[in-house]
Scaffold this motif. Structure first.
Motif, PDB file in Angstrom:
ATOM      1  N   GLU A 170       0.830  -1.211   0.000  1.00 20.34           N
ATOM      2  CA  GLU A 170       0.000   0.000   0.000  1.00 20.34           C
ATOM      3  C   GLU A 170       0.863   1.259   0.000  1.00 20.34           C
ATOM      4  O   GLU A 170       0.558   2.234  -0.717  1.00 20.34           O
ATOM      5  N   GLU A 171       1.940   1.289   0.803  1.00 25.96           N
ATOM      6  CA  GLU A 171       2.831   2.453   0.821  1.00 25.96           C
ATOM      7  C   GLU A 171       3.516   2.635  -0.528  1.00 25.96           C
ATOM      8  O   GLU A 171       3.690   3.768  -1.005  1.00 25.96           O
ATOM      9  N   ARG A 172       3.891   1.499  -1.127  1.00 26.40           N
ATOM     10  CA  ARG A 172       4.526   1.587  -2.438  1.00 26.40           C
ATOM     11  C   ARG A 172       3.559   2.145  -3.480  1.00 26.40           C
ATOM     12  O   ARG A 172       3.948   2.983  -4.305  1.00 26.40           O
ATOM     13  N   GLU A 173       2.301   1.726  -3.424  1.00 24.93           N
ATOM     14  CA  GLU A 173       1.308   2.233  -4.370  1.00 24.93           C
ATOM     15  C   GLU A 173       1.064   3.729  -4.160  1.00 24.93           C
ATOM     16  O   GLU A 173       0.910   4.485  -5.125  1.00 24.93           O
ATOM     17  N   LYS A 174       1.031   4.169  -2.872  1.00 20.05           N
ATOM     18  CA  LYS A 174       0.859   5.595  -2.589  1.00 20.05           C
ATOM     19  C   LYS A 174       2.034   6.401  -3.139  1.00 20.05           C
ATOM     20  O   LYS A 174       1.852   7.466  -3.733  1.00 20.05           O
ATOM     21  N   ALA A 175       3.259   5.890  -2.919  1.00 18.90           N
ATOM     22  CA  ALA A 175       4.444   6.594  -3.410  1.00 18.90           C
ATOM     23  C   ALA A 175       4.450   6.674  -4.933  1.00 18.90           C
ATOM     24  O   ALA A 175       4.780   7.720  -5.517  1.00 18.90           O
ATOM     25  N   GLU A 176       4.046   5.577  -5.566  1.00 17.59           N
ATOM     26  CA  GLU A 176       4.003   5.591  -7.033  1.00 17.59           C
ATOM     27  C   GLU A 176       2.964   6.573  -7.544  1.00 17.59           C
ATOM     28  O   GLU A 176       3.191   7.287  -8.531  1.00 17.59           O
ATOM     29  N   LYS A 177       1.811   6.654  -6.865  1.00 16.66           N
ATOM     30  CA  LYS A 177       0.769   7.584  -7.272  1.00 16.66           C
ATOM     31  C   LYS A 177       1.240   9.036  -7.090  1.00 16.66           C
ATOM     32  O   LYS A 177       1.031   9.890  -7.965  1.00 16.66           O
ATOM     33  N   ALA A 178       1.878   9.329  -5.936  1.00 14.63           N
ATOM     34  CA  ALA A 178       2.390  10.684  -5.697  1.00 14.63           C
ATOM     35  C   ALA A 178       3.450  11.057  -6.721  1.00 14.63           C
ATOM     36  O   ALA A 178       3.504  12.198  -7.203  1.00 14.63           O
ATOM     37  N   GLU A 179       4.288  10.087  -7.083  1.00 15.88           N
ATOM     38  CA  GLU A 179       5.327  10.356  -8.075  1.00 15.88           C
ATOM     39  C   GLU A 179       4.714  10.672  -9.437  1.00 15.88           C
ATOM     40  O   GLU A 179       5.159  11.579 -10.148  1.00 15.88           O
ATOM     41  N   LYS A 180       3.650   9.943  -9.789  1.00 12.09           N
ATOM     42  CA  LYS A 180       2.976  10.212 -11.060  1.00 12.09           C
ATOM     43  C   LYS A 180       2.354  11.603 -11.066  1.00 12.09           C
ATOM     44  O   LYS A 180       2.438  12.333 -12.067  1.00 12.09           O
ATOM     45  N   LEU A 181       1.720  11.971  -9.919  1.00  3.91           N
ATOM     46  CA  LEU A 181       1.105  13.305  -9.835  1.00  3.91           C
ATOM     47  C   LEU A 181       2.172  14.399  -9.933  1.00  3.91           C
ATOM     48  O   LEU A 181       1.975  15.428 -10.577  1.00  3.91           O
ATOM     49  N   ALA A 182       3.309  14.217  -9.264  1.00  9.80           N
ATOM     50  CA  ALA A 182       4.386  15.198  -9.308  1.00  9.80           C
ATOM     51  C   ALA A 182       4.929  15.352 -10.723  1.00  9.80           C
ATOM     52  O   ALA A 182       5.189  16.476 -11.191  1.00  9.80           O
ATOM     53  N   LYS A 183       5.099  14.225 -11.397  1.00  2.00           N
ATOM     54  CA  LYS A 183       5.572  14.289 -12.775  1.00  2.00           C
ATOM     55  C   LYS A 183       4.578  15.025 -13.665  1.00  2.00           C
ATOM     56  O   LYS A 183       4.968  15.824 -14.535  1.00  2.00           O
ATOM     57  N   ALA A 184       3.279  14.779 -13.453  1.00  2.00           N
ATOM     58  CA  ALA A 184       2.263  15.464 -14.253  1.00  2.00           C
ATOM     59  C   ALA A 184       2.274  16.970 -13.987  1.00  2.00           C
ATOM     60  O   ALA A 184       2.169  17.793 -14.916  1.00  2.00           O
ATOM     61  N   ALA A 185       2.404  17.385 -12.699  1.00  2.00           N
ATOM     62  CA  ALA A 185       2.448  18.814 -12.362  1.00  2.00           C
ATOM     63  C   ALA A 185       3.686  19.469 -12.954  1.00  2.00           C
ATOM     64  O   ALA A 185       3.631  20.595 -13.471  1.00  2.00           O
ATOM     65  N   ALA A 186       4.820  18.778 -12.878  1.00  2.00           N
ATOM     66  CA  ALA A 186       6.043  19.326 -13.442  1.00  2.00           C
ATOM     67  C   ALA A 186       5.931  19.506 -14.949  1.00  2.00           C
ATOM     68  O   ALA A 186       6.385  20.514 -15.513  1.00  2.00           O
ATOM     69  N   ALA A 187       5.305  18.516 -15.582  1.00  2.00           N
ATOM     70  CA  ALA A 187       5.122  18.627 -17.031  1.00  2.00           C
ATOM     71  C   ALA A 187       4.218  19.807 -17.395  1.00  2.00           C
ATOM     72  O   ALA A 187       4.468  20.541 -18.361  1.00  2.00           O
ATOM     73  N   GLN A 188       3.143  20.016 -16.606  1.00  2.00           N
ATOM     74  CA  GLN A 188       2.234  21.133 -16.863  1.00  2.00           C
ATOM     75  C   GLN A 188       2.959  22.465 -16.655  1.00  2.00           C
ATOM     76  O   GLN A 188       2.804  23.406 -17.469  1.00  2.00           O
ATOM     77  N   ALA A 189       3.761  22.579 -15.593  1.00  3.10           N
ATOM     78  CA  ALA A 189       4.499  23.815 -15.345  1.00  3.10           C
ATOM     79  C   ALA A 189       5.514  24.085 -16.446  1.00  3.10           C
ATOM     80  O   ALA A 189       5.683  25.237 -16.907  1.00  3.10           O
ATOM     81  N   ALA A 190       6.172  23.051 -16.889  1.00  5.82           N
ATOM     82  CA  ALA A 190       7.135  23.218 -17.973  1.00  5.82           C
ATOM     83  C   ALA A 190       6.450  23.670 -19.261  1.00  5.82           C
ATOM     84  O   ALA A 190       6.974  24.501 -20.016  1.00  5.82           O
ATOM     85  N   LYS A 191       5.240  23.122 -19.484  1.00  2.00           N
ATOM     86  CA  LYS A 191       4.490  23.521 -20.682  1.00  2.00           C
ATOM     87  C   LYS A 191       4.122  24.989 -20.641  1.00  2.00           C
ATOM     88  O   LYS A 191       4.292  25.736 -21.629  1.00  2.00           O
ATOM     89  N   LYS A 192       3.649  25.488 -19.469  1.00  2.00           N
ATOM     90  CA  LYS A 192       3.289  26.899 -19.336  1.00  2.00           C
ATOM     91  C   LYS A 192       4.514  27.801 -19.479  1.00  2.00           C
ATOM     92  O   LYS A 192       4.458  28.863 -20.118  1.00  2.00           O
ATOM     93  N   ALA A 193       5.627  27.394 -18.885  1.00  2.83           N
ATOM     94  CA  ALA A 193       6.851  28.184 -18.996  1.00  2.83           C
ATOM     95  C   ALA A 193       7.312  28.270 -20.434  1.00  2.83           C
ATOM     96  O   ALA A 193       7.774  29.327 -20.911  1.00  2.83           O
TER      97      ALA A 193
END
Length: 571
Positions: free
Chosen positions: A459-482
């Motif tokens: 369960e902790e591993r799944e949470k970490a993987e989900k948070a990592e995916k969300l962080a990658k998505a946010a970073a990609a969105q910020a990079a796109k706006k920049a």
């Protein structure tokens, strides 16, 4: 053959009671009304049933296939119809049920096609596999799968192969009669073991109270042309124990923490050698065994009995007396009262003793231990039974293990000599069963803990993987706006850069997109602030009185003073 013999510590000499059952030759027991064949008859895994209710089987047909390497197959003892595959009471002190195949004989006793082979033409692995598939196990009481003992140690050369014909337990004579009547087949079976293990010497030990068996085996060895040594050993219980017989014949003491193969010795029972020969040379799996029927009966005798035959039907062949009140499986020292008279004969059944109060009177009331030490003197494994007794009785099972309770073979010597009539072996069996039960519970708890911890980890591993995916998505969105902002800034400045650049000038350095976007945002903020200040200029200031003009000037001065820090911060 004369050779120097050794002695083992302890031992007792109970009344043998063997002469009663050796007066008649081996007889074949008739087909029973039904056969109840337990699938688990040896040490190791429980064979898997391969038949079901309604199937017709032949004698020797496989009904339970081996479950793993340390397991042994089970076969139909005669031809007939499978009535059911269900739980039935097994011949065990616990009285627990076991999965059994129930067969109704058809009276034909029809064999499967048998395939005799010359084992010398087979590889050692193929011979061991045939023994496993034939259901050959140790018939001296341990019922360990024989093929599992026929692999020599890779590091210790095999020095001696010991064949156990001692049969030290009182009342039991099945091995004695086997050696008298079928000695040549026993010797040929020993030859199979010899060829697989390649020992330097083969020693056949027989207690000296069986002179006919000793003579028959010596004659058979000579007739077959083998160089096996047939040795009469002193009669002393439990000389038939594997470690004790190895000690007597070779002088080697097998430590509790090691196997005999670690010392270059292996031991087999004479009945095991006989069934191995029948399996290889005649293609006959183990479907019957010799059983001594004795005790409170009118005609004690040895019978060749099909596996699965109800014990009460076997006992009836010897005409039990009217006061018989139970059946003891095994000898009086290590045997036990079976839970029901109808339980089946199994591969471990070497003797059935008709029990009666006259033959086995009730033991006197147990008295307190006087610490006389007689039990320790009689123990063949040099244990301290009185210490194990105290801790077993106090349920201090940790201390019993410190005194090596699992080295006890439950031979009964300590109980036999105890002046206080304490059933010491029963206490030891109780302690062992409790330790095993606790070990099973601990193992189950550890397994449950491991499952729970792994679930949490997952369960902790799944949470970490989900948070990592969300962080990658946010970073990609910020990079796109920049990138979009940088592109817009680059487009706005491209015209100015083109006009200022001389034809021969070198290319302007690349401006970081994020820095350009920040600069553009600052300039836009300053423009908005300037517009707001201009919009806030006072209106209708014409025709003011001198006082009003001074007041307006003061306000403007304060406004200018208040706006200065903001401007500095903005830049």
């Amino acid at each position: 053959m004369l050779m120097n013999l050794f002695k083992f510590k302890g031992g007792v000499k109970p009344p043998t009671n063997k002469t009663q059952s050796v007066g008649l030759p081996i007889a074949v027991a008739p087909l029973p009304s039904r056969l109840v064949v337990p699938l688990h008859q040896s040490i190791g895994g429980t064979p898997r049933p391969v038949v079901q209710a309604g199937d017709h089987v032949l004698k020797g047909q496989l009904i339970g296939e081996a479950d793993g390497w340390i397991s042994s197959a089970v076969h139909a003892p005669t031809s007939g119809t499978v009535l059911e595959v269900a739980m039935h009471v097994q011949p065990h002190p616990s009285g627990l049920d076991a999965l059994c195949v129930v067969i109704e004989p058809d009276g034909k006793d029809e064999w499967i096609p048998r395939e005799p082979v010359d084992y010398r033409s087979l590889s050692p692995e193929a011979v061991r596999e045939r023994l496993q598939q034939a259901g050959v196990v140790g018939l001296g009481g341990a019922v360990f799968p024989t093929h599992g003992k026929l692999t020599a140690s890779r590091t210790v050369p095999m020095e001696e192969l010991v064949i156990n014909g001692a049969e030290c337990e009182p009342f039991i004579t099945c091995d004695d009669l086997l050696m008298r009547e079928r000695a040549e087949e026993v010797v040929r079976g020993v030859g199979i073991f010899r060829d697989l293990l390649q020992p330097k010497k083969v020693l056949i030990g027989i207690e000296d109270n069986k002179p006919e068996a000793v003579a028959a085996m010596q004659a058979a060895v000579k007739a077959v042309g083998e160089d096996f040594a047939v040795i009469a050993v002193p009669t002393l219980y439990p000389a038939g124990g594997a470690k004790q017989l190895i000690r007597v014949l070779t002088g080697k003491e097998v430590p509790a923490s090691k196997r005999s193969t670690d010392l270059g010795v292996q031991c087999f029972n004479v009945a095991t050698a006989y069934t191995a020969w029948r399996a290889i040379a005649h293609g006959e799996p183990v479907v019957s065994r010799l059983v001594t029927v004795t005790g409170n009966v009118g005609e004690p005798r040895n019978y060749d009995v099909l596996i699965g035959t109800p014990m009460d039907e076997v006992l009836a062949l010897a005409n039990p007396k009217a006061d018989t009140d139970g059946i003891v499986m095994g000898g009086p020292m290590m045997g036990f009262l079976v839970p029901e008279a109808t339980v089946p004969v199994v591969k471990a059944t070497n003797c059935l003793i008709a029990h009666s109060p006259a033959l086995f009177p009730p033991k006197p009331v147990e008295m307190p231990c006087i610490r006389c030490g007689s039990c320790a003197q009689a123990c063949p494994h040099e244990l301290q039974p009185f210490e194990m007794y105290w801790f077993s009785r106090a349920k201090n099972f940790g201390k019993t293990q410190e005194y090596h309770i699992f080295d006890c073979i439950e031979c009964g010597c300590c109980s036999f000599v105890c002046p206080s009539r304490i059933p010491l072996v029963q206490y030891f069996r109780f302690a062992k069963s409790e330790i095993w039960a606790r070990e099973r519970e601990k193992k189950a708890a550890d397994t449950a803990k491991d499952r729970f911890e792994f679930k949490q980890f997952r369960e902790e591993r799944e949470k970490a993987e989900k948070a990592e995916k969300l962080a990658k998505a946010a970073a990609a969105q910020a990079a796109k706006k920049a990138a979009e902002a940088a592109a817009a800034a680059a487009t706005a400045e491209s015209g100015v850069a083109a006009e200022a650049a001389a034809p021969e000038a070198t290319p302007a350095p690349t401006v970081d997109a994020a820095q350009a976007a920040k600069k553009a945002a600052i300039e836009a903020a300053m423009a908005r602030a300037k517009a707001q200040r201009e919009a806030a200029q006072a209106k209708n200031t014409d025709n003011l009185t001198p006082d009003q003009q001074r007041e307006v000037a003061a306000i403007e001065a304060r406004r200018t003073t208040a706006g200065t820090p903001d401007a500095e911060k903005t830049e």
